[in-house]
Motif scaffolding. Structure first.
Motif, PDB file in Angstrom:
ATOM      1  N   ASP A  83     -95.583  -6.843  43.292  1.00 56.62           N
ATOM      2  CA  ASP A  83     -95.399  -5.404  43.516  1.00 56.62           C
ATOM      3  C   ASP A  83     -94.155  -5.148  44.342  1.00 56.62           C
ATOM      4  O   ASP A  83     -93.344  -4.269  44.040  1.00 56.62           O
ATOM      5  CB  ASP A  83     -96.610  -4.808  44.266  1.00 56.62           C
ATOM      6  CG  ASP A  83     -97.888  -4.917  43.473  1.00 56.62           C
ATOM      7  OD1 ASP A  83     -97.818  -5.003  42.236  1.00 56.62           O
ATOM      8  OD2 ASP A  83     -98.959  -4.915  44.088  1.00 56.62           O
ATOM      9  N   LEU A  84     -94.019  -5.918  45.402  1.00 60.31           N
ATOM     10  CA  LEU A  84     -92.899  -5.704  46.321  1.00 60.31           C
ATOM     11  C   LEU A  84     -91.562  -5.988  45.652  1.00 60.31           C
ATOM     12  O   LEU A  84     -90.615  -5.201  45.752  1.00 60.31           O
ATOM     13  CB  LEU A  84     -93.071  -6.586  47.560  1.00 60.31           C
ATOM     14  CG  LEU A  84     -91.971  -6.370  48.603  1.00 60.31           C
ATOM     15  CD1 LEU A  84     -92.579  -5.946  49.939  1.00 60.31           C
ATOM     16  CD2 LEU A  84     -91.148  -7.637  48.811  1.00 60.31           C
ATOM     17  N   LEU A  85     -91.471  -7.107  44.947  1.00 62.14           N
ATOM     18  CA  LEU A  85     -90.190  -7.495  44.356  1.00 62.14           C
ATOM     19  C   LEU A  85     -89.801  -6.618  43.164  1.00 62.14           C
ATOM     20  O   LEU A  85     -88.610  -6.336  42.967  1.00 62.14           O
ATOM     21  CB  LEU A  85     -90.229  -8.969  43.946  1.00 62.14           C
ATOM     22  CG  LEU A  85     -90.381  -9.954  45.125  1.00 62.14           C
ATOM     23  CD1 LEU A  85     -90.375 -11.393  44.612  1.00 62.14           C
ATOM     24  CD2 LEU A  85     -89.289  -9.744  46.168  1.00 62.14           C
ATOM     25  N   THR A  86     -90.777  -6.177  42.395  1.00 63.34           N
ATOM     26  CA  THR A  86     -90.436  -5.261  41.298  1.00 63.34           C
ATOM     27  C   THR A  86     -90.015  -3.899  41.849  1.00 63.34           C
ATOM     28  O   THR A  86     -89.150  -3.241  41.277  1.00 63.34           O
ATOM     29  CB  THR A  86     -91.617  -5.093  40.321  1.00 63.34           C
ATOM     30  OG1 THR A  86     -92.796  -4.726  41.040  1.00 63.34           O
ATOM     31  CG2 THR A  86     -91.874  -6.372  39.551  1.00 63.34           C
ATOM     32  N   ALA A  87     -90.604  -3.496  42.968  1.00 67.19           N
ATOM     33  CA  ALA A  87     -90.190  -2.239  43.608  1.00 67.19           C
ATOM     34  C   ALA A  87     -88.750  -2.354  44.100  1.00 67.19           C
ATOM     35  O   ALA A  87     -87.948  -1.418  43.938  1.00 67.19           O
ATOM     36  CB  ALA A  87     -91.126  -1.901  44.765  1.00 67.19           C
ATOM     37  N   ARG A  88     -88.408  -3.487  44.703  1.00 61.25           N
ATOM     38  CA  ARG A  88     -87.030  -3.708  45.151  1.00 61.25           C
ATOM     39  C   ARG A  88     -86.067  -3.636  43.967  1.00 61.25           C
ATOM     40  O   ARG A  88     -84.980  -3.061  44.070  1.00 61.25           O
ATOM     41  CB  ARG A  88     -86.907  -5.086  45.807  1.00 61.25           C
ATOM     42  CG  ARG A  88     -87.544  -5.220  47.165  1.00 61.25           C
ATOM     43  CD  ARG A  88     -86.787  -4.564  48.283  1.00 61.25           C
ATOM     44  NE  ARG A  88     -85.409  -4.964  48.394  1.00 61.25           N
ATOM     45  CZ  ARG A  88     -84.693  -4.824  49.513  1.00 61.25           C
ATOM     46  NH1 ARG A  88     -85.243  -4.323  50.607  1.00 61.25           N
ATOM     47  NH2 ARG A  88     -83.423  -5.171  49.552  1.00 61.25           N
ATOM     48  N   GLN A  89     -86.472  -4.214  42.853  1.00 60.92           N
ATOM     49  CA  GLN A  89     -85.629  -4.194  41.659  1.00 60.92           C
ATOM     50  C   GLN A  89     -85.381  -2.770  41.177  1.00 60.92           C
ATOM     51  O   GLN A  89     -84.323  -2.456  40.635  1.00 60.92           O
ATOM     52  CB  GLN A  89     -86.306  -5.014  40.553  1.00 60.92           C
ATOM     53  CG  GLN A  89     -85.512  -5.122  39.277  1.00 60.92           C
ATOM     54  CD  GLN A  89     -86.126  -6.139  38.324  1.00 60.92           C
ATOM     55  OE1 GLN A  89     -85.646  -7.248  38.184  1.00 60.92           O
ATOM     56  NE2 GLN A  89     -87.206  -5.768  37.664  1.00 60.92           N
ATOM     57  N   ALA A 149     -90.108 -20.222  44.474  1.00 65.42           N
ATOM     58  CA  ALA A 149     -90.874 -20.553  43.269  1.00 65.42           C
ATOM     59  C   ALA A 149     -91.443 -19.293  42.627  1.00 65.42           C
ATOM     60  O   ALA A 149     -91.466 -19.164  41.394  1.00 65.42           O
ATOM     61  CB  ALA A 149     -92.004 -21.522  43.620  1.00 65.42           C
ATOM     62  N   ASN A 150     -91.891 -18.342  43.452  1.00 66.55           N
ATOM     63  CA  ASN A 150     -92.391 -17.073  42.933  1.00 66.55           C
ATOM     64  C   ASN A 150     -91.289 -16.292  42.228  1.00 66.55           C
ATOM     65  O   ASN A 150     -91.494 -15.748  41.152  1.00 66.55           O
ATOM     66  CB  ASN A 150     -92.973 -16.231  44.068  1.00 66.55           C
ATOM     67  CG  ASN A 150     -94.424 -16.547  44.381  1.00 66.55           C
ATOM     68  OD1 ASN A 150     -95.212 -15.677  44.718  1.00 66.55           O
ATOM     69  ND2 ASN A 150     -94.806 -17.816  44.285  1.00 66.55           N
ATOM     70  N   VAL A 151     -90.113 -16.259  42.840  1.00 70.73           N
ATOM     71  CA  VAL A 151     -88.979 -15.548  42.247  1.00 70.73           C
ATOM     72  C   VAL A 151     -88.587 -16.189  40.915  1.00 70.73           C
ATOM     73  O   VAL A 151     -88.369 -15.500  39.912  1.00 70.73           O
ATOM     74  CB  VAL A 151     -87.778 -15.541  43.217  1.00 70.73           C
ATOM     75  CG1 VAL A 151     -86.514 -15.050  42.508  1.00 70.73           C
ATOM     76  CG2 VAL A 151     -88.073 -14.659  44.425  1.00 70.73           C
ATOM     77  N   LEU A 179     -88.492 -10.036  36.751  1.00 66.89           N
ATOM     78  CA  LEU A 179     -87.307  -9.847  37.592  1.00 66.89           C
ATOM     79  C   LEU A 179     -86.072 -10.207  36.774  1.00 66.89           C
ATOM     80  O   LEU A 179     -86.064 -11.209  36.062  1.00 66.89           O
ATOM     81  CB  LEU A 179     -87.372 -10.730  38.843  1.00 66.89           C
ATOM     82  CG  LEU A 179     -88.437 -10.409  39.894  1.00 66.89           C
ATOM     83  CD1 LEU A 179     -88.316 -11.372  41.075  1.00 66.89           C
ATOM     84  CD2 LEU A 179     -88.331  -8.966  40.375  1.00 66.89           C
ATOM     85  N   LYS A 180     -85.052  -9.376  36.885  1.00 62.27           N
ATOM     86  CA  LYS A 180     -83.818  -9.614  36.136  1.00 62.27           C
ATOM     87  C   LYS A 180     -82.832 -10.480  36.906  1.00 62.27           C
ATOM     88  O   LYS A 180     -81.946 -11.094  36.334  1.00 62.27           O
ATOM     89  CB  LYS A 180     -83.150  -8.273  35.804  1.00 62.27           C
ATOM     90  CG  LYS A 180     -84.073  -7.286  35.087  1.00 62.27           C
ATOM     91  CD  LYS A 180     -84.646  -7.846  33.807  1.00 62.27           C
ATOM     92  CE  LYS A 180     -85.557  -6.839  33.115  1.00 62.27           C
ATOM     93  NZ  LYS A 180     -86.262  -7.439  31.952  1.00 62.27           N
ATOM     94  N   ALA A 181     -82.994 -10.511  38.236  1.00 58.94           N
ATOM     95  CA  ALA A 181     -82.082 -11.276  39.085  1.00 58.94           C
ATOM     96  C   ALA A 181     -82.796 -11.607  40.388  1.00 58.94           C
ATOM     97  O   ALA A 181     -83.885 -11.084  40.664  1.00 58.94           O
ATOM     98  CB  ALA A 181     -80.825 -10.463  39.376  1.00 58.94           C
ATOM     99  N   ASP A 182     -82.189 -12.484  41.180  1.00 60.83           N
ATOM    100  CA  ASP A 182     -82.766 -12.794  42.483  1.00 60.83           C
ATOM    101  C   ASP A 182     -82.785 -11.531  43.352  1.00 60.83           C
ATOM    102  O   ASP A 182     -81.814 -10.765  43.354  1.00 60.83           O
ATOM    103  CB  ASP A 182     -81.930 -13.855  43.197  1.00 60.83           C
ATOM    104  CG  ASP A 182     -82.093 -15.236  42.570  1.00 60.83           C
ATOM    105  OD1 ASP A 182     -83.079 -15.435  41.835  1.00 60.83           O
ATOM    106  OD2 ASP A 182     -81.222 -16.096  42.822  1.00 60.83           O
ATOM    107  N   PRO A 183     -83.861 -11.308  44.107  1.00 63.14           N
ATOM    108  CA  PRO A 183     -83.901 -10.149  45.008  1.00 63.14           C
ATOM    109  C   PRO A 183     -82.823 -10.280  46.083  1.00 63.14           C
ATOM    110  O   PRO A 183     -82.417 -11.391  46.446  1.00 63.14           O
ATOM    111  CB  PRO A 183     -85.301 -10.235  45.634  1.00 63.14           C
ATOM    112  CG  PRO A 183     -86.080 -11.127  44.719  1.00 63.14           C
ATOM    113  CD  PRO A 183     -85.101 -12.086  44.137  1.00 63.14           C
ATOM    114  N   ALA A 184     -82.380  -9.173  46.595  1.00 64.07           N
ATOM    115  CA  ALA A 184     -81.417  -9.181  47.702  1.00 64.07           C
ATOM    116  C   ALA A 184     -82.063  -9.837  48.919  1.00 64.07           C
ATOM    117  O   ALA A 184     -83.301  -9.836  49.066  1.00 64.07           O
ATOM    118  CB  ALA A 184     -80.996  -7.752  48.033  1.00 64.07           C
TER     119      ALA A 184
END
Length: 361
Positions: free
Chosen positions: A91-97, A326-328, A337-342
């Motif tokens: 949830d968190l990483l897709t929101a960042r994206q 590993a999650n990323v 995810l299309k790219a590594d999170p910031a």
């Protein structure tokens, strides 16, 4: 007589000063809203214990724990309706994206509690056997662990609109396994601490169930974590308290971890604190409909998720960088995810300030 009068006056004055001091102290508590990812239950026992034991107040915080049901806590924190929240890493990483500046500040559960459950009579022994089967999944991003597990075994689902002939039929259902299991699906999504016990309550004993733990198959997408917004972290004077948002975050994490450590070590007492909060949502299903029984099961299981990884090394709340990477990698392989999170998606500084320990990035 005069001596007695003077003594009485002195005591009265002291009581007034004490009352004024207590009042002033109470007024200094900083109001903080913490958004939980579901209804009140033992999944959040550490927070309820921190509240009941006064750990939040000891940090100068007046914390309100907000339930949300099947909605995402991301929006309430992003819009400022809550200051902090709990959610899952996906949830968190897709929101960042999507450009929503939410920030991970502490990792509570170090192991995934996600499972897929089938009847043993189905003959399913391993994920490779899921081909041609119907799988019950949850909506709103909660389907990702199932999708990841299926993809690892070369299986596609009807959730992917680009696939014309999916090998697995996904059946989306709203979190209550009794709606679909076992008549409408062959396997159903279930958290170890909640739906597995509900399924048992529906009349399917554990020895009649085949439980596939996603983490056993290398799908360890991290779940309950604490997060906030970049706006809160950058606040120079949080709610006029004279403290920064970052300082408040560290206080909240410190008290929360203290609550969680106590809850795991004193599970029976923790369940009592939970029962005060959760009302009808305390209950399981069918023969397991006892509130105390279901919450005791839940507390036992969430303790296992908390007492893993870094927690066992004295680093509760720490996000292991290797597990995070590993999650990323897994989420990128799924196209989620299309790219590594910031780098700003995770802020180890809050955890360091809360614990006095150094993150090993």
């Amino acid at each position: 007589m005069k001596h007695t009068a003077r003594l009485t006056a002195t005591i009265a004055a002291a009581l007034l000063v004490s009352a004024a001091t207590s009042s002033a102290g109470a007024q200094k508590l900083v109001p903080v809203k913490l958004q939980l990812k579901w209804f009140p239950q033992a999944q959040f026992a550490g927070f309820f214990v921190a509240q009941a034991k006064g750990y939040f107040k000891a940090e100068g915080l007046d914390v309100t724990l907000l339930p949300i049901g099947d909605q995402s806590p991301i929006q309430t924190v992003a819009t400022g309706a809550a200051d902090f929240g709990t959610t899952w890493i996906t949830d968190l990483l897709t929101a960042r994206q999507q450009g929503i500046p939410v920030v991970h500040i502490a990792q509570l559960f170090q192991k995934s509690g996600y499972t897929l459950v089938a009847l043993k009579s189905s003959g399913l022994k391993a994920p490779a056997d899921f081909k041609g089967k119907r799988v019950g999944v949850w909506p709103s991003g909660n389907e990702y662990p199932a999708v990841a597990l299926l993809k690892k075994y070369g299986l596609t689902t009807s959730l992917d609109s680009t696939v014309s002939n999916p090998s697995v039929q996904a059946v989306t259902y709203p979190f209550d396994p009794s709606i679909v299991f076992p008549d409408k699906v062959d396997l159903v999504s279930a958290m170890t601490y909640n739906e597995v016990d509900q399924i048992v309550g529906l009349g399917y004993p554990l020895d009649k169930l085949q439980v596939f733990h996603a983490s056993d198959y290398g799908i360890n997408l991290l779940e309950d974590l604490m997060f906030t917004s970049q706006r809160v972290l950058d606040d120079k004077n949080f709610r006029g308290s004279g403290m920064t948002g970052r300082q408040i975050a560290a206080k909240l994490v410190r008290a929360s971890l203290k609550g969680w450590n106590y809850a795991v070590a004193n599970q029976k007492e923790a369940v009592t604190d939970v029962l005060v909060q959760c009302g009808n949502t305390c209950k399981g299903s069918g023969s397991r409909a006892s509130a105390s029984g279901h919450q005791t099961w839940q507390m036992t299981e969430v303790a296992k998720l908390y007492q893993a990884g870094p927690t066992l090394k004295g680093m509760a709340g720490y996000l292991d960088p290797a597990v995070y990477r590993a999650n990323v990698t897994l989420l990128k392989s799924l196209g989620i995810l299309k790219a590594d999170p910031a780098a700003g998606a995770v802020d180890y500084g809050v955890w360091e300030a809360a614990t006095g320990k150094k993150a090993m990035k």
